[in-house]
Write a protein that holds these residues in place. Sequence first.
Motif, mmCIF file in Angstrom:
data_model
loop_
_atom_site.group_PDB
_atom_site.id
_atom_site.type_symbol
_atom_site.label_atom_id
_atom_site.label_comp_id
_atom_site.label_asym_id
_atom_site.label_seq_id
_atom_site.Cartn_x
_atom_site.Cartn_y
_atom_site.Cartn_z
ATOM 1 N N HIS A 162 -18.151 -49.571 46.894
ATOM 2 C CA HIS A 162 -16.983 -49.293 47.722
ATOM 3 C C HIS A 162 -15.679 -49.548 46.974
ATOM 4 N N CYS A 163 -15.724 -49.775 45.653
ATOM 5 C CA CYS A 163 -14.485 -50.060 44.920
ATOM 6 C C CYS A 163 -13.547 -48.855 44.993
ATOM 7 N N LEU A 164 -12.270 -49.115 44.806
ATOM 8 C CA LEU A 164 -11.287 -48.032 44.905
ATOM 9 C C LEU A 164 -11.506 -46.964 43.841
ATOM 10 N N GLN A 198 -14.207 -44.752 45.125
ATOM 11 C CA GLN A 198 -13.693 -43.944 46.230
ATOM 12 C C GLN A 198 -12.869 -42.779 45.687
ATOM 13 N N ARG A 199 -12.032 -43.031 44.710
ATOM 14 C CA ARG A 199 -11.240 -41.954 44.099
ATOM 15 C C ARG A 199 -12.127 -40.968 43.350
ATOM 16 N N ARG A 200 -13.097 -41.508 42.594
ATOM 17 C CA ARG A 200 -13.971 -40.664 41.773
ATOM 18 C C ARG A 200 -14.795 -39.706 42.611
ATOM 19 N N THR A 201 -15.271 -40.181 43.766
ATOM 20 C CA THR A 201 -16.130 -39.338 44.601
ATOM 21 C C THR A 201 -15.365 -38.586 45.675
ATOM 22 N N GLY A 202 -14.127 -39.020 45.966
ATOM 23 C CA GLY A 202 -13.383 -38.407 47.057
ATOM 24 C C GLY A 202 -13.962 -38.780 48.402
ATOM 25 N N SER A 203 -14.671 -39.895 48.457
ATOM 26 C CA SER A 203 -15.356 -40.338 49.670
ATOM 27 C C SER A 203 -15.078 -41.820 49.903
ATOM 28 N N ARG A 226 -14.228 -53.964 50.141
ATOM 29 C CA ARG A 226 -13.462 -52.719 50.274
ATOM 30 C C ARG A 226 -14.164 -51.707 51.187
ATOM 31 N N ARG A 227 -15.297 -52.104 51.765
ATOM 32 C CA ARG A 227 -16.052 -51.179 52.624
ATOM 33 C C ARG A 227 -15.239 -50.863 53.872
#
Length: 136
Positions: A28-30, A33-38, A117-118
């Motif tokens: 759930h790291c930022l 989240q940015r890398r997957t767009g999810s 970060r979840r």
Amino acid sequence: METRSAACSCGQLRIEVRGEPRGVGVCHCLACQRRTGSAFAALASFTPPYQVTGEATEYVRQGDQGARFRFRFCPTCGTNLFHTEEGFEARSVSVALGAFDDQADLPPPQVSVYDSRRHPWVQLSPDAQVFDRDPG
């Protein structure tokens, strides 16, 4: 030994792994989240050998604990298909869960990293091992 295949959206980049996953987890790291767009990245880790076909673009990112991760993307469609940790390539490769041709027999995530970060609406299996940050 069972073989599993995963591919990018356009099919140009593929990876084939063998055997059962070493583990399945979510991060759930930022950065993920940015890398997957999810809201998180979902990955299955496998022991080599593995076979890659097609062309990949690489991006290296350093984690909070100093580890360096080499992510492989399809240069045509941009799918982030798999990654390895520098210095541990002979130990494991992590493949994006959503990229597998057949996902029916993959177990649910057993590990949740950067759980701090979840997003509150993301529910995990009650038996998942949870780490607030990177366990290193």
